[in-house]
Scaffold this motif. Structure first.
Motif, PDB file in Angstrom:
ATOM      1  N   ALA A 272       1.194   2.694   3.446  1.00 46.47           N
ATOM      2  CA  ALA A 272       0.481   3.962   3.254  1.00 46.47           C
ATOM      3  C   ALA A 272       0.368   4.735   4.564  1.00 46.47           C
TER       4      ALA A 272
ATOM      5  N   THR B 166      -2.546  -2.741 -10.462  1.00 44.78           N
ATOM      6  CA  THR B 166      -2.709  -1.436  -9.827  1.00 44.78           C
ATOM      7  C   THR B 166      -4.137  -1.273  -9.318  1.00 44.78           C
TER       8      THR B 166
ATOM      9  N   THR C 107       0.844  -1.193   0.000  1.00 47.48           N
ATOM     10  CA  THR C 107       0.000   0.000   0.000  1.00 47.48           C
ATOM     11  C   THR C 107       0.883   1.248   0.000  1.00 47.48           C
ATOM     12  N   GLY C 108       0.357   2.324  -0.575  1.00 45.80           N
ATOM     13  CA  GLY C 108       1.116   3.564  -0.640  1.00 45.80           C
ATOM     14  C   GLY C 108       2.414   3.407  -1.414  1.00 45.80           C
ATOM     15  N   SER C 109       2.366   2.669  -2.509  1.00 43.94           N
ATOM     16  CA  SER C 109       3.603   2.317  -3.215  1.00 43.94           C
ATOM     17  C   SER C 109       3.785   3.051  -4.532  1.00 43.94           C
ATOM     18  N   ALA C 110       3.045   4.126  -4.748  1.00 45.67           N
ATOM     19  CA  ALA C 110       3.232   4.906  -5.970  1.00 45.67           C
ATOM     20  C   ALA C 110       4.540   5.674  -5.942  1.00 45.67           C
TER      21      ALA C 110
ATOM     22  N   GLU D  61      -6.368   1.751  -7.472  1.00 43.35           N
ATOM     23  CA  GLU D  61      -6.510   3.098  -6.933  1.00 43.35           C
ATOM     24  C   GLU D  61      -7.498   3.048  -5.773  1.00 43.35           C
TER      25      GLU D  61
ATOM     26  N   MET E 289       1.454   6.010  -9.621  1.00 42.99           N
ATOM     27  CA  MET E 289       1.223   4.573  -9.515  1.00 42.99           C
ATOM     28  C   MET E 289       1.539   3.882 -10.838  1.00 42.99           C
TER      29      MET E 289
ATOM     30  N   ASP F 174      -2.757   2.635  -4.143  1.00 46.97           N
ATOM     31  CA  ASP F 174      -2.428   4.040  -3.892  1.00 46.97           C
ATOM     32  C   ASP F 174      -3.543   4.920  -4.460  1.00 46.97           C
TER      33      ASP F 174
ATOM     34  N   GLY G  48       7.231   3.345  -0.152  1.00 46.89           N
ATOM     35  CA  GLY G  48       6.428   2.258  -0.714  1.00 46.89           C
ATOM     36  C   GLY G  48       6.905   1.851  -2.093  1.00 46.89           C
ATOM     37  N   ARG G  49       7.238   2.830  -2.928  1.00 45.52           N
ATOM     38  CA  ARG G  49       7.789   2.518  -4.250  1.00 45.52           C
ATOM     39  C   ARG G  49       9.090   1.743  -4.113  1.00 45.52           C
TER      40      ARG G  49
END
Length: 248
Positions: A88, A56, A9-12, A58, A40, A34, A16-17
Motif C-alpha cells: 500500500a 478481505t 496490503t493495497g491489493s485491490a 477494508e 477489493m 485495502d 498489489g493486485r
C-alpha cells in the motif's frame, strides 16, 4: 504449499493486485487489505476462481490499531501467516514550499508507517510459526529522488527511502527466522499511473533500455520470487525493477 497464507496490503488493484494473484497461483491463500471495497471484492473473486481462499479487510493502512486487529482476525481464521507484502502506498506531487504539515505526515503514514504497522502486527505470528518472508514496496525514487513521475516529489521519495532503511535494520533484528527485502519499481503501468503513462508512455519508454514500461505482473514475479523461493539466502536487500532507466 496449499496451507500457506499471504497478506498483501493495497491489493485491490495495481501492483498489489498483481502480487496477490501471482501468490494465489503459487498456492497461497490471500488476505487483501485495502480501502477500495469494490475493487477489493473484484480481486477477491479472481483469487477464489484460482481455487484459493481469500479474506478481505477494508482498512486504512496508516491505522496502527487496525493492523493489530487484522492480525488477530488472520490468526483466528488461518492460524498462520507465511508472507507479508507491504504494498500500500500513495504519491504526493506537492513540492517543499507548498506541502502542508498534514500532507507530509499523511504521505509518511501511508507509505512508511504502514510498513511498521503491519510488520509489528504480523511478525510475532511469523516467529511463532517458525519463520516467514516480508516484502515491502519501495520505489526507484528512493534512489533518484524522481524527476518525471507524478509521485516523485520529496515527501514520497523520503518515505520510500525510509522503507529501504527499515528493511535493512529489520533484516538484522528479525533474522534468521524472518527474511525481509524490498522492491524498488520504476515506471509501472497501473490504474493510478494511467494519466502519466497514457499521455507520455512512448516518450518514457524510449528512456528505458528494455523499451517499454513495466507492468504489475513484472513486479509480481519479483515479489513472488522473494516470497516463495527455496532455498533462500537473501535478506536486507533493495531490488530495483525498472527495465534499466537511462535518465528518468
Amino acid at each position: 504449499m496449499t496451507d500457506k497464507v499471504a497478506v498483501v496490503t493495497g491489493s485491490a488493484r495495481g501492483i498489489g493486485r498483481g502480487c496477490a494473484l501471482e501468490l494465489a497461483r503459487r498456492g497461497y491463500d490471500i488476505v487483501i487489505v485495502d480501502m477500495l471495497a469494490p475493487e477489493m471484492h473484484r480481486t477477491a473473486g479472481e483469487i477464489t476462481a484460482l481455487g484459493r481462499q481469500v479474506m478481505t479487510e477494508e482498512a486504512d493502512v496508516a491505522d496502527h490499531a487496525r493492523a493489530k486487529a487484522i492480525a488477530a482476525a488472520v490468526q483466528a481464521r488461518f492460524g498462520r501467516i507465511d508472507v507479508l507484502v507491504n504494498n500500500a502506498g500513495r504519491g504526493n506531487p506537492t513540492g517543499i514550499f507548498d506541502i502542508t504539515e498534514e500532507g507530509f505526515d499523511r504521505t509518511i503514514a501511508i507509505n512508511l508507517k504502514s510498513c511498521f504497522n503491519y510488520i509489528q502486527a504480523f511478525a510475532p505470528m511469523m516467529l511463532d510459526g517458525g519463520g516467514g518472508r516480508i516484502v515491502s514496496m519501495s520505489s526507484l525514487n528512493a534512489h533518484t529522488g524522481g524527476v518525471t513521475s507524478a509521485v516523485s516529489k520529496f515527501s514520497y521519495a523520503a518515505a520510500k527511502a525510509g522503507i529501504i532503511g527499515m528493511t535493512k535494520a529489520l533484516a538484522k533484528e528479525l533474522g534468521p527466522t524472518i527474511a525481509i527485502n524490498c522492491v524498488c519499481p520504476g515506471i509501472i503501468e497501473t490504474e493510478v499511473g494511467n494519466s502519466l503513462t497514457k499521455s507520455r508512455g512512448p516518450e518514457l519508454a524510449k528512456k528505458i533500455v528494455l523499451n517499454r514500461l513495466g507492468t504489475p505482473a513484472d513486479v509480481a514475479q519479483l515479489v513472488a520470487f522473494l516470497a516463495c523461493t527455496e532455498p533462500f539466502f537473501i535478506t536486507g536487500q533493495a531490488f530495483t525493477i525498472d527495465g534499466f532507466q537511462w535518465e528518468i
